[in-house]
Design a protein around this motif. Structure first.
Motif, PDB file in Angstrom:
ATOM      1  N   ALA A  72      39.425  71.034  54.129  1.00 45.06           N
ATOM      2  CA  ALA A  72      39.249  69.752  54.416  1.00 45.06           C
ATOM      3  C   ALA A  72      37.885  69.243  55.176  1.00 45.06           C
ATOM      4  CB  ALA A  72      40.201  69.585  55.738  1.00 45.06           C
ATOM      5  N   GLY A  73      37.418  68.159  54.700  1.00 41.01           N
ATOM      6  CA  GLY A  73      36.112  67.593  55.390  1.00 41.01           C
ATOM      7  C   GLY A  73      35.026  68.292  54.556  1.00 41.01           C
ATOM      8  N   GLN A  74      34.911  69.292  53.640  1.00 36.59           N
ATOM      9  CA  GLN A  74      33.858  69.686  52.939  1.00 36.59           C
ATOM     10  C   GLN A  74      33.462  68.963  51.851  1.00 36.59           C
ATOM     11  OE1 GLN A  74      34.948  73.961  52.366  1.00 36.59           O
ATOM     12  NE2 GLN A  74      33.374  74.554  53.906  1.00 36.59           N
ATOM     13  N   THR A  75      32.162  69.147  51.469  1.00 36.35           N
ATOM     14  CA  THR A  75      31.448  68.094  50.347  1.00 36.35           C
ATOM     15  C   THR A  75      31.038  69.156  49.365  1.00 36.35           C
ATOM     16  OG1 THR A  75      31.192  66.392  51.579  1.00 36.35           O
ATOM     17  CG2 THR A  75      29.773  66.562  49.568  1.00 36.35           C
ATOM     18  N   GLY A  76      31.438  68.854  48.226  1.00 35.20           N
ATOM     19  CA  GLY A  76      30.765  69.593  46.742  1.00 35.20           C
ATOM     20  C   GLY A  76      30.181  68.711  45.896  1.00 35.20           C
ATOM     21  N   SER A  77      28.884  69.067  45.467  1.00 35.24           N
ATOM     22  CA  SER A  77      28.065  68.181  44.475  1.00 35.24           C
ATOM     23  C   SER A  77      27.769  68.631  43.342  1.00 35.24           C
ATOM     24  CB  SER A  77      26.871  67.741  45.456  1.00 35.24           C
ATOM     25  OG  SER A  77      27.200  66.908  46.507  1.00 35.24           O
ATOM     26  N   VAL A  78      27.766  67.961  42.105  1.00 32.57           N
ATOM     27  CA  VAL A  78      27.095  68.513  41.086  1.00 32.57           C
ATOM     28  C   VAL A  78      26.234  67.406  40.400  1.00 32.57           C
ATOM     29  CG1 VAL A  78      29.170  69.652  40.307  1.00 32.57           C
ATOM     30  CG2 VAL A  78      28.864  67.285  39.587  1.00 32.57           C
ATOM     31  N   THR A  79      25.166  67.843  39.524  1.00 27.74           N
ATOM     32  CA  THR A  79      24.422  66.611  38.898  1.00 27.74           C
ATOM     33  C   THR A  79      24.512  66.729  37.498  1.00 27.74           C
ATOM     34  OG1 THR A  79      22.665  67.414  40.554  1.00 27.74           O
ATOM     35  CG2 THR A  79      21.741  66.426  38.815  1.00 27.74           C
ATOM     36  N   THR A  80      24.830  65.492  36.738  1.00 25.37           N
ATOM     37  CA  THR A  80      25.044  65.159  35.602  1.00 25.37           C
ATOM     38  C   THR A  80      23.926  65.706  34.584  1.00 25.37           C
ATOM     39  OG1 THR A  80      24.517  63.104  35.450  1.00 25.37           O
ATOM     40  CG2 THR A  80      26.800  63.391  36.077  1.00 25.37           C
ATOM     41  N   GLY A  81      24.168  65.740  33.508  1.00 24.49           N
ATOM     42  CA  GLY A  81      22.978  65.730  32.365  1.00 24.49           C
ATOM     43  C   GLY A  81      22.385  64.227  32.370  1.00 24.49           C
ATOM     44  N   SER A  82      21.362  64.008  31.595  1.00 27.78           N
ATOM     45  CA  SER A  82      20.838  62.770  31.438  1.00 27.78           C
ATOM     46  C   SER A  82      21.935  61.730  30.957  1.00 27.78           C
ATOM     47  CB  SER A  82      19.601  62.844  30.547  1.00 27.78           C
ATOM     48  OG  SER A  82      19.167  61.686  30.430  1.00 27.78           O
ATOM     49  N   LEU A  83      22.054  60.647  31.781  1.00 26.40           N
ATOM     50  CA  LEU A  83      23.192  59.509  31.519  1.00 26.40           C
ATOM     51  C   LEU A  83      22.189  58.279  31.079  1.00 26.40           C
ATOM     52  CD1 LEU A  83      25.385  59.609  34.519  1.00 26.40           C
ATOM     53  CD2 LEU A  83      25.812  60.729  32.284  1.00 26.40           C
ATOM     54  N   THR A  84      22.805  57.543  29.966  1.00 29.93           N
ATOM     55  CA  THR A  84      22.089  56.267  29.526  1.00 29.93           C
ATOM     56  C   THR A  84      22.441  55.145  30.650  1.00 29.93           C
ATOM     57  OG1 THR A  84      24.106  55.873  28.433  1.00 29.93           O
ATOM     58  CG2 THR A  84      22.302  56.815  27.082  1.00 29.93           C
ATOM     59  N   ALA A  85      21.739  54.273  30.488  1.00 30.82           N
ATOM     60  CA  ALA A  85      21.982  53.095  31.517  1.00 30.82           C
ATOM     61  C   ALA A  85      23.169  52.463  30.987  1.00 30.82           C
ATOM     62  CB  ALA A  85      20.720  51.981  31.131  1.00 30.82           C
ATOM     63  N   GLY A  86      24.123  51.927  31.973  1.00 34.63           N
ATOM     64  CA  GLY A  86      25.435  51.422  31.707  1.00 34.63           C
ATOM     65  C   GLY A  86      26.411  51.966  32.228  1.00 34.63           C
ATOM     66  N   VAL A  87      27.655  51.628  32.144  1.00 38.62           N
ATOM     67  CA  VAL A  87      28.754  52.226  32.448  1.00 38.62           C
ATOM     68  C   VAL A  87      29.289  53.469  32.201  1.00 38.62           C
ATOM     69  CG1 VAL A  87      31.431  51.519  33.009  1.00 38.62           C
ATOM     70  CG2 VAL A  87      29.592  49.655  33.129  1.00 38.62           C
ATOM     71  N   HIS A  88      29.736  54.374  32.968  1.00 36.78           N
ATOM     72  CA  HIS A  88      30.131  55.523  32.598  1.00 36.78           C
ATOM     73  C   HIS A  88      31.607  55.911  33.353  1.00 36.78           C
ATOM     74  CE1 HIS A  88      26.272  57.023  30.861  1.00 36.78           C
ATOM     75  NE2 HIS A  88      25.824  56.015  31.820  1.00 36.78           N
ATOM     76  N   THR A  89      32.116  56.695  32.498  1.00 35.90           N
ATOM     77  CA  THR A  89      33.761  57.124  33.140  1.00 35.90           C
ATOM     78  C   THR A  89      33.499  58.448  33.718  1.00 35.90           C
ATOM     79  OG1 THR A  89      34.830  55.803  31.379  1.00 35.90           O
ATOM     80  CG2 THR A  89      36.071  57.512  32.583  1.00 35.90           C
ATOM     81  N   ILE A  90      33.906  58.836  35.036  1.00 34.68           N
ATOM     82  CA  ILE A  90      34.114  59.916  35.455  1.00 34.68           C
ATOM     83  C   ILE A  90      35.423  60.311  35.935  1.00 34.68           C
ATOM     84  CG2 ILE A  90      33.561  58.944  37.856  1.00 34.68           C
ATOM     85  CD1 ILE A  90      32.022  61.551  38.716  1.00 34.68           C
ATOM     86  N   VAL A  91      35.983  61.611  35.672  1.00 34.71           N
ATOM     87  CA  VAL A  91      37.169  62.162  35.853  1.00 34.71           C
ATOM     88  C   VAL A  91      37.007  63.136  36.653  1.00 34.71           C
ATOM     89  CG1 VAL A  91      38.961  63.152  34.634  1.00 34.71           C
ATOM     90  CG2 VAL A  91      37.971  61.296  33.674  1.00 34.71           C
ATOM     91  N   LEU A  92      37.865  63.417  37.706  1.00 32.30           N
ATOM     92  CA  LEU A  92      37.954  64.576  38.788  1.00 32.30           C
ATOM     93  C   LEU A  92      39.191  65.123  38.725  1.00 32.30           C
ATOM     94  CD1 LEU A  92      36.312  65.899  40.834  1.00 32.30           C
ATOM     95  CD2 LEU A  92      37.186  64.433  42.582  1.00 32.30           C
ATOM     96  N   GLN A  93      39.358  66.414  38.349  1.00 29.74           N
ATOM     97  CA  GLN A  93      40.377  67.063  38.362  1.00 29.74           C
ATOM     98  C   GLN A  93      40.416  68.274  39.331  1.00 29.74           C
ATOM     99  OE1 GLN A  93      41.513  69.452  34.660  1.00 29.74           O
ATOM    100  NE2 GLN A  93      43.697  68.466  35.037  1.00 29.74           N
TER     101      GLN A  93
END
Length: 181
Positions: free
Chosen positions: A98-119
């Motif tokens: 509880a309260g902890q943060t985890g981060s990741v860096t995506t590969g190169s994304l193109t400009a525009g809208v992207h869909t992100i899914v978290l499981q």
């Protein structure tokens, strides 16, 4: 033409035009992040929760993006988050309490809208005896602010200076035209 340019430069018009350029040139998109609340009630059995959480985001520019998840303070057991962007797994966090943060860096994304899914995948401990029932927290994604226009007062001041400079140069300009230069 050179004489007219010298005349206008001497009258301060170039300064006024430069001010206008600086004002208009200062409007740009600013990077920021968007915090998205996440609450999921699992309908599956076991530690891997189904359904997943899904949303869209628009990064401020093309290239890699940093995304993160902060586990809600109400969690009674640790979870691990798997991030998928546009159908590709981009990273998995460590198990977060509880309260902890985890981060990741995506590969190169193109400009525009992207869909992100978290499981989420649960971990036995606390209130979890082998079946993750729910999870939540805050998903943080990059976002772009709209371009910020130049303040109207500065724009009006620059236009006023330009108009004054042209007005002051009108007699000199008329004299040049009359002499045929």
């Amino acid at each position: 033409m050179k004489t007219v340019c010298r005349l206008l430069a001497g009258s301060g018009t170039v300064l006024s035009v430069a001010m206008l350029g600086a004002l208009f040139g200062s409007a740009s998109a600013q990077a920021q992040t968007q915090n998205i609340p996440v609450v999921v009630t699992c309908t599956s059995t076991g530690e891997v929760c189904s359904p997943t959480f899904s949303t869209t985001f628009t990064p401020p520019s093309a290239g890699p993006a940093s995304v993160s998840f902060t586990a809600g303070t109400g969690l009674c057991s640790s979870i691990q988050g798997a991030f998928t962007v546009d159908g590709t797994l981009v990273g998995t966090t460590a198990f977060l309490s509880a309260g902890q943060t985890g981060s990741v860096t995506t590969g190169s994304l193109t400009a525009g809208v992207h869909t992100i899914v978290l499981q989420a995948t649960g971990e036995v401990g606390g209130c979890n005896s082998g079946n993750l029932r729910s999870w939540g927290g805050t998903l943080t994604v990059p976002a772009a602010l709209p371009a910020t226009p130049a303040p109207a007062t500065w724009l009006l001041a620059a236009l006023g200076i330009a108009a004054l400079s042209l007005y002051q140069a009108k007699d000199k300009l008329a004299d040049l035209i009359a002499r045929g230069r």
